[in-house]
Design an enzyme around this catalytic site. Structure first.
Site, short mmCIF file in Angstrom:
data_model
loop_
_atom_site.label_atom_id
_atom_site.label_comp_id
_atom_site.label_asym_id
_atom_site.label_seq_id
_atom_site.Cartn_x
_atom_site.Cartn_y
_atom_site.Cartn_z
CE LYS A 12 -3.95 -1.85 2.67
NZ LYS A 12 -4.70 -1.68 3.92
CG ASP A 67 -10.14 -2.35 6.04
OD1 ASP A 67 -9.13 -2.81 6.58
OD2 ASP A 67 -11.18 -3.03 5.87
N GLY A 151 -0.67 -8.95 -2.20
CA GLY A 151 -1.96 -9.58 -1.88
C GLY A 151 -2.43 -10.53 -2.96
CE LYS A 173 -2.95 -2.97 -7.45
NZ LYS A 173 -2.39 -3.60 -6.26
CG HIS A 178 -9.00 -1.65 -5.10
ND1 HIS A 178 -7.94 -2.03 -5.90
CD2 HIS A 178 -8.69 -2.09 -3.86
CE1 HIS A 178 -7.06 -2.71 -5.16
NE2 HIS A 178 -7.50 -2.75 -3.92
P1 ITT Z 1 -2.96 -2.55 7.12
O1 ITT Z 1 -4.18 -3.00 7.91
O2 ITT Z 1 -1.75 -2.35 7.98
O3 ITT Z 1 -3.25 -1.37 6.24
P2 ITT Z 1 -3.42 -5.00 5.66
O4 ITT Z 1 -2.72 -5.71 4.54
O5 ITT Z 1 -3.78 -5.87 6.86
O6 ITT Z 1 -2.55 -3.75 6.11
P3 ITT Z 1 -6.22 -4.66 5.10
O7 ITT Z 1 -6.68 -5.07 6.45
O8 ITT Z 1 -6.89 -3.50 4.44
O9 ITT Z 1 -4.67 -4.30 5.09
O10 ITT Z 1 -6.31 -5.93 4.16
C1 ITT Z 1 -6.22 -5.75 2.80
C2 ITT Z 1 -5.93 -7.07 2.13
O11 ITT Z 1 -6.73 -7.15 0.93
C3 ITT Z 1 -4.48 -7.14 1.68
O12 ITT Z 1 -3.66 -7.73 2.65
C4 ITT Z 1 -4.59 -7.95 0.41
O13 ITT Z 1 -4.63 -9.31 0.74
C5 ITT Z 1 -5.94 -7.52 -0.15
N1 ITT Z 1 -5.76 -6.36 -1.04
C6 ITT Z 1 -6.12 -5.07 -0.82
N2 ITT Z 1 -5.76 -4.28 -1.83
C7 ITT Z 1 -5.14 -5.08 -2.71
C8 ITT Z 1 -4.52 -4.86 -3.96
O14 ITT Z 1 -4.41 -3.63 -4.47
N3 ITT Z 1 -4.00 -5.91 -4.58
C9 ITT Z 1 -4.07 -7.14 -4.07
N4 ITT Z 1 -4.60 -7.44 -2.89
C10 ITT Z 1 -5.15 -6.41 -2.22
#
Ligand code: ITT
Length: 197
Positions: A12, A67, A151, A173, A178
């Protein structure tokens, strides 16, 4: 303008820095190696709010929480807000493997899914809360491809694309993601002045 990112996710942080290129915005991580509060919300918004509130209460500076996650129609919207914690091991690989396993045998046309992203920002000085949401529609692929992004990117094929998201460079990307779709309106609201937020 400096904005503190309330995230531990390096993928992120990389994306926000690319999104901010050419703007006056400078994204920096939360100082220190802090443990964030549990994400106990029931929506992307509630969880983004938990993250940004935590960072803002520590720093008092403008902070941004993200999130996000993947909603798969054949699984009634799962993994959704639990995307990062979907499998027991909670790694990108194990989360994708679990999802691919659950979708085994489901034909391509029935593998529709979308990434969602909710951004919540709290502004220094005014304490104003600004939020925005973005989506990208697509399909869950049958196999992993590509080594970019993070992710679920290796198993997501955006609508109208032949490439998996992990085969796209960051610039590509960011034209469709999103996160980018949420980011544009959020920054417009932030920079448009106090009366229009
Ligand atoms: P923070 O809470 O510290 O921000 P996190 O990875 O735990 O980090 P989230 O709770 O928002 O963040 O979970 C988001 C998950 O959704 C992330 O770990 C990926 O598995 C998936 N995800 C979100 N955006 C994505 C993207 O752009 N590409 C691929 N997977 C994504």
């Amino acid at each position: 303008m400096e904005i503190i990112l309330a995230t531990h996710n390096k993928g992120k942080i990389k994306e926000f820095n690319e999104l901010a290129k050419g703007t006056e915005l400078n994204f920096i991580p939360v100082p220190g190696n802090l443990t964030f509060p549990k994400e106990i919300g029931t929506t992307f918004f509630e969880n983004a709010l938990i993250k940004v509130n935590f960072a803002f209460s520590l720093t008092g500076k403008t902070c941004l929480g993200d999130d996000s996650g993947l909603e798969v129609d054949a699984l009634n919207g799962k993994p959704g807000i639990n995307s990062s914690r979907y499998s027991k091991e909670s790694t990108d690989e194990s989360n994708m493997d679990k999802l691919l396993n659950e979708l085994k045998g489901i034909p391509h046309e029935d593998r529709s899914a979308r990434f969602k992203c909710c951004l919540v920002l709290i502004e220094e000085g005014t304490n104003k809360l600004i939020s925005s949401e973005g989506t990208i529609e697509g399909k869950v692929a049958e196999e992993k491809k590509g080594d970019k992004g993070f992710g679920y990117d290796p198993i997501f094929i955006p609508e109208g694309s032949l490439l998996h998201t992990a085969e796209m460079d960051q610039k590509k990307k960011n034209l469709i993601s999103h996160r980018a779709n949420a980011f544009g309106p959020l920054i417009t609201k932030l920079l448009s002045g106090p009366t229009e937020k």
